[in-house]
Design a protein around this motif. Structure first.
Motif, PDB file in Angstrom:
ATOM      1  N   GLU A  44       0.832  -1.210   0.000  1.00  0.00           N
ATOM      2  CA  GLU A  44       0.000   0.000   0.000  1.00  0.00           C
ATOM      3  C   GLU A  44       0.861   1.252   0.000  1.00  0.00           C
ATOM      4  OE1 GLU A  44      -3.599   0.800   2.297  1.00  0.00           O
ATOM      5  OE2 GLU A  44      -3.693  -1.365   2.687  1.00  0.00           O
ATOM      6  N   GLU A  45       1.909   1.251   0.795  1.00  0.00           N
ATOM      7  CA  GLU A  45       2.814   2.409   0.860  1.00  0.00           C
ATOM      8  C   GLU A  45       3.487   2.654  -0.486  1.00  0.00           C
ATOM      9  OE1 GLU A  45       4.807   5.657   1.880  1.00  0.00           O
ATOM     10  OE2 GLU A  45       3.311   4.715   3.170  1.00  0.00           O
ATOM     11  N   THR A  48       0.797   3.483  -3.389  1.00  0.00           N
ATOM     12  CA  THR A  48       0.230   4.824  -3.204  1.00  0.00           C
ATOM     13  C   THR A  48       1.227   5.894  -3.638  1.00  0.00           C
ATOM     14  OG1 THR A  48      -1.195   4.079  -1.412  1.00  0.00           O
ATOM     15  CG2 THR A  48      -0.750   6.439  -1.526  1.00  0.00           C
ATOM     16  N   ASN A  49       2.494   5.717  -3.282  1.00  0.00           N
ATOM     17  CA  ASN A  49       3.517   6.691  -3.699  1.00  0.00           C
ATOM     18  C   ASN A  49       3.682   6.724  -5.211  1.00  0.00           C
ATOM     19  OD1 ASN A  49       4.072   7.668  -1.150  1.00  0.00           O
ATOM     20  ND2 ASN A  49       5.824   6.320  -0.829  1.00  0.00           N
ATOM     21  N   GLY A 108       7.609   6.768   4.803  1.00  0.00           N
ATOM     22  CA  GLY A 108       7.044   5.544   4.242  1.00  0.00           C
ATOM     23  C   GLY A 108       8.109   4.559   3.791  1.00  0.00           C
ATOM     24  N   VAL A 112       9.135   0.829   5.127  1.00  0.00           N
ATOM     25  CA  VAL A 112       9.256  -0.349   4.262  1.00  0.00           C
ATOM     26  C   VAL A 112      10.610  -1.026   4.494  1.00  0.00           C
ATOM     27  CG1 VAL A 112       9.475  -1.108   1.848  1.00  0.00           C
ATOM     28  CG2 VAL A 112       7.631   0.459   2.514  1.00  0.00           C
TER      29      VAL A 112
END
Length: 141
Positions: A44-45, A48-49, A108, A112
């Motif tokens: 998701e991170e 989304t980026n 973010g 990760v």
């Protein structure tokens, strides 16, 4: 080896499609919820980026997510045709200063890198390729 490919359009509404595909992968391969949670959180991170910052045009693009599971090793490969961007070159955020004083961005990818055992970036044939790996103890599976 278990493998799944997910193709997403560069639209934030596609995150739900990805989450459902990851949950289905977890069920099919009887993965513990922690592993499914880790996959969703990290992807998701990253996704989304890419969707938010990776494209200068308003055209439709595809982002490919490959999930590999073998011998308690999870490997996630995200490939996109956005602007070249190596997230590993982001400065490490200073976690010692108050949140409201920190610069925007970088937290973010820091997260990760903390969550995964290995994160590698490549620029290949006009594509960003981010490879993330994490090993899990046999007791978890």
């Amino acid at each position: 080896m278990s493998h799944e490919s997910i193709i997403l359009k560069n639209d934030l509404s596609e995150i739900e499609t990805m989450v459902l595909a990851i949950e289905a992968f977890g069920q099919v391969h009887a993965l513990p919820l922690r592993i499914v949670f880790d996959m969703n959180l990290v992807l998701e991170e990253i996704i989304t980026n890419i969707m938010s910052y990776g494209y200068k045009d308003k055209l439709e693009h595809c982002i490919r997510v490959d999930i590999f599971w073998e011998n308690n090793l999870l490997r996630l490969i995200v490939t996109d045709d956005g602007e070249p961007f190596n997230p590993l070159e982001m400065a490490v955020p200073n976690l010692d200063i108050p949140l409201e004083e920190r610069a925007v961005g970088g937290l973010g990818i820091y997260f990760v890198k903390q969550k995964m055992d290995e994160v590698v970036y490549k620029w290949e044939q006009g594509h960003n390729v981010l490879i993330m790996s994490k090993g899990y103890a046999k007791e978890m599976t």
